[in-house]
Scaffold this motif. Sequence first.
Motif, PDB file in Angstrom:
ATOM      1  N   ASP A   1      56.538   3.626   5.857  1.00 42.85           N
ATOM      2  CA  ASP A   1      55.223   3.921   5.306  1.00 42.85           C
ATOM      3  C   ASP A   1      54.729   2.732   4.507  1.00 42.85           C
ATOM      4  O   ASP A   1      55.448   2.171   3.688  1.00 42.85           O
ATOM      5  CB  ASP A   1      55.285   5.157   4.407  1.00 42.85           C
ATOM      6  N   GLY A   2      53.487   2.350   4.725  1.00 41.44           N
ATOM      7  CA  GLY A   2      52.907   1.224   4.009  1.00 41.44           C
ATOM      8  C   GLY A   2      53.154  -0.109   4.679  1.00 41.44           C
ATOM      9  O   GLY A   2      52.581  -1.108   4.276  1.00 41.44           O
ATOM     10  N   GLU A   3      54.021  -0.141   5.693  1.00 41.66           N
ATOM     11  CA  GLU A   3      54.297  -1.405   6.380  1.00 41.66           C
ATOM     12  C   GLU A   3      53.132  -1.766   7.294  1.00 41.66           C
ATOM     13  O   GLU A   3      52.650  -0.943   8.057  1.00 41.66           O
ATOM     14  CB  GLU A   3      55.584  -1.267   7.208  1.00 41.66           C
ATOM     15  N   LYS A   4      52.672  -3.015   7.209  1.00 41.55           N
ATOM     16  CA  LYS A   4      51.561  -3.468   8.039  1.00 41.55           C
ATOM     17  C   LYS A   4      52.079  -3.828   9.432  1.00 41.55           C
ATOM     18  O   LYS A   4      53.187  -4.331   9.591  1.00 41.55           O
ATOM     19  CB  LYS A   4      50.884  -4.690   7.401  1.00 41.55           C
ATOM     20  N   LEU A   5      51.258  -3.561  10.429  1.00 42.68           N
ATOM     21  CA  LEU A   5      51.649  -3.819  11.815  1.00 42.68           C
ATOM     22  C   LEU A   5      51.362  -5.261  12.209  1.00 42.68           C
ATOM     23  O   LEU A   5      50.262  -5.755  12.007  1.00 42.68           O
ATOM     24  CB  LEU A   5      50.894  -2.879  12.754  1.00 42.68           C
TER      25      LEU A   5
ATOM     26  N   LYS B   1      45.959  -0.916   8.285  1.00 46.41           N
ATOM     27  CA  LYS B   1      47.339  -0.896   8.755  1.00 46.41           C
ATOM     28  C   LYS B   1      47.764  -2.201   9.410  1.00 46.41           C
ATOM     29  O   LYS B   1      48.949  -2.408   9.676  1.00 46.41           O
ATOM     30  CB  LYS B   1      47.534   0.252   9.759  1.00 46.41           C
ATOM     31  N   LEU B   2      46.822  -3.089   9.707  1.00 47.07           N
ATOM     32  CA  LEU B   2      47.161  -4.301  10.436  1.00 47.07           C
ATOM     33  C   LEU B   2      47.467  -5.452   9.482  1.00 47.07           C
ATOM     34  O   LEU B   2      46.828  -5.592   8.439  1.00 47.07           O
ATOM     35  CB  LEU B   2      46.015  -4.699  11.372  1.00 47.07           C
ATOM     36  N   SER B   3      48.418  -6.255   9.867  1.00 48.51           N
ATOM     37  CA  SER B   3      48.765  -7.438   9.083  1.00 48.51           C
ATOM     38  C   SER B   3      47.561  -8.358   8.960  1.00 48.51           C
ATOM     39  O   SER B   3      46.676  -8.380   9.834  1.00 48.51           O
ATOM     40  CB  SER B   3      49.926  -8.166   9.769  1.00 48.51           C
ATOM     41  N   ASP B   4      47.515  -9.121   7.881  1.00 47.34           N
ATOM     42  CA  ASP B   4      46.388 -10.036   7.666  1.00 47.34           C
ATOM     43  C   ASP B   4      46.282 -11.083   8.770  1.00 47.34           C
ATOM     44  O   ASP B   4      45.219 -11.673   8.976  1.00 47.34           O
ATOM     45  CB  ASP B   4      46.540 -10.743   6.311  1.00 47.34           C
ATOM     46  N   GLN B   5      47.385 -11.333   9.478  1.00 47.05           N
ATOM     47  CA  GLN B   5      47.366 -12.320  10.555  1.00 47.05           C
ATOM     48  C   GLN B   5      46.754 -11.769  11.840  1.00 47.05           C
ATOM     49  O   GLN B   5      46.466 -12.516  12.768  1.00 47.05           O
ATOM     50  CB  GLN B   5      48.795 -12.813  10.859  1.00 47.05           C
ATOM     51  N   VAL B   6      46.557 -10.459  11.907  1.00 47.32           N
ATOM     52  CA  VAL B   6      45.979  -9.839  13.106  1.00 47.32           C
ATOM     53  C   VAL B   6      44.461  -9.906  13.011  1.00 47.32           C
ATOM     54  O   VAL B   6      43.842  -9.154  12.267  1.00 47.32           O
ATOM     55  CB  VAL B   6      46.450  -8.378  13.258  1.00 47.32           C
TER      56      VAL B   6
END
Length: 515
Positions: A220-224, A249-254
């Motif tokens: 929970d809370g982990e970015k994809l 929910k997506l990582s900043d790199q996405v």
Amino acid sequence: MGSSGMSIDEIVQEIMRIHGSLPTRPSIDEVEGARGLIGNLEKEDQLKIEAIMRQNKRKGVPEELFKILQEMQRNAVLFQSKEQKREALKLLDLDNIHSVFDDLIQRATKCLPSKSHDNDPSSSLIEPNDLSLANQVSFSGGGLNSPTTTTAAASSSSYYNSTEPIKASELYSRDDSYLNKAKATFLVDGIGVGLRSGDALSGPKIVDSTLKPASISGQDGEKLSLIKLASMIEVSSKKGSRELILRNKLSDQVEWLPDSIGKLSSLITLDLSENRITVLPTTIGGLLSLQKLDLHSNKIVELPDCIGDLLNLVYLDLSGNNLKLLPASFARLAHLQELDLSSNMLSVLPETIGSLVSLKKLIVETNDLEELPHTIGQCTSLKELRVDYNHLKALPEAVGRIESLEILTARSIGNLELLEELDMSNNQIRVLPDSFRMLSSLRVLKTDGNPLEVPPGNIVEKGAQAVVQYMSDLVANREVKAQPVKKKKKSWTQICCFSSSNKRQRNGSMDYVNA
């Protein structure tokens, strides 16, 4: 690590130890997602490099200097792509080594005796009821050092004397998709002792203990990451998911979505809001069942034309992006009822907006609009129109012909410098906005049927410009009253002659308050 002096039991245990030391095997969906992602990246790389090579050199710029710039840009693209591919390639490498080990283990299986012999000391290894090796390998797919392994190994001796046959169904993977991928003689979770329908099993088999059900979402809370997003799309596609919520929910790199998003043909709700997405793939037009699309608070600069293919779309939120234009294909969204375009950089709305005959709510506040298209009058279902905080100079006459309109907000109404006639009859307006004082060109004002309190009725009766002047004076007087009052400084005499009785009175009051 030599094996010349090792018994069959020891060799099998060493094989299982090496196999169990591998990281958990990726799911089929993760592998498919990784392959699709790499294809996506290669296509994106090609487009970016082509755009770099199409750049024009300005006059006076040295040819060599310009070529150096292009070469650095090209290498930067390739480096960034390599970083994004890293996780996907690692996953494919892991899947590949598992496949290699699969074949080696099957070869090892064929070397084991097919039935027990009383005089063979190693016969206990291959008894159907003997799960000693299976229990020395973690059923959870981990290595030999996992807690599950320790517990199982400690109790393995109890299986040597077991007389109750083991059910074959207890030894199969919970996820049949892996069995479809594996060869027919491959079982899961230890040594195979049973038969599936159609299997020909002549003896015990060493099997893959690291297979696992598909797991995408993580903690929970982990970015994809991009690879996890691609895997999730694969899983959702196979399940026929109707809802996918990825808000923040997506990582900043996405910054973009895999093309595989188009596989989600059963999706009804898609929430990708509060991420850092800059571009949508053209395959998003394949979401033909989609009714609700939430993309607010991203960094989207433009929309693909295929957005018009989402014919069943009812709700679309694009607020808080970097949009400057809308594609003409918006005209095809005939079922759209709510459209939020607020907090963008729109300077104009397309004329085709009039084709949105089902539109009930349109929010375009906080943009750079100077006018609304006259076709807005064709939105005959419109109930709410919010155009605050723009640069509007006038409202089209067509707005007054929208009989269904219940809410029109222009707190920025003062920007309508050319407005000459305003009919706001038969509403529930009690107070005119302060910006009303800016309507210097207003000549006709109709306010019948409103419980108007500001300005009062006697002012309204004097005409439009009297109302404008009243609002101007009202705001000016309010601003004067709001200014801080400068306190008079006490003279030295006043300070020195402050009476003791006043002091006692003040202290008494203070004591009373404290009590």
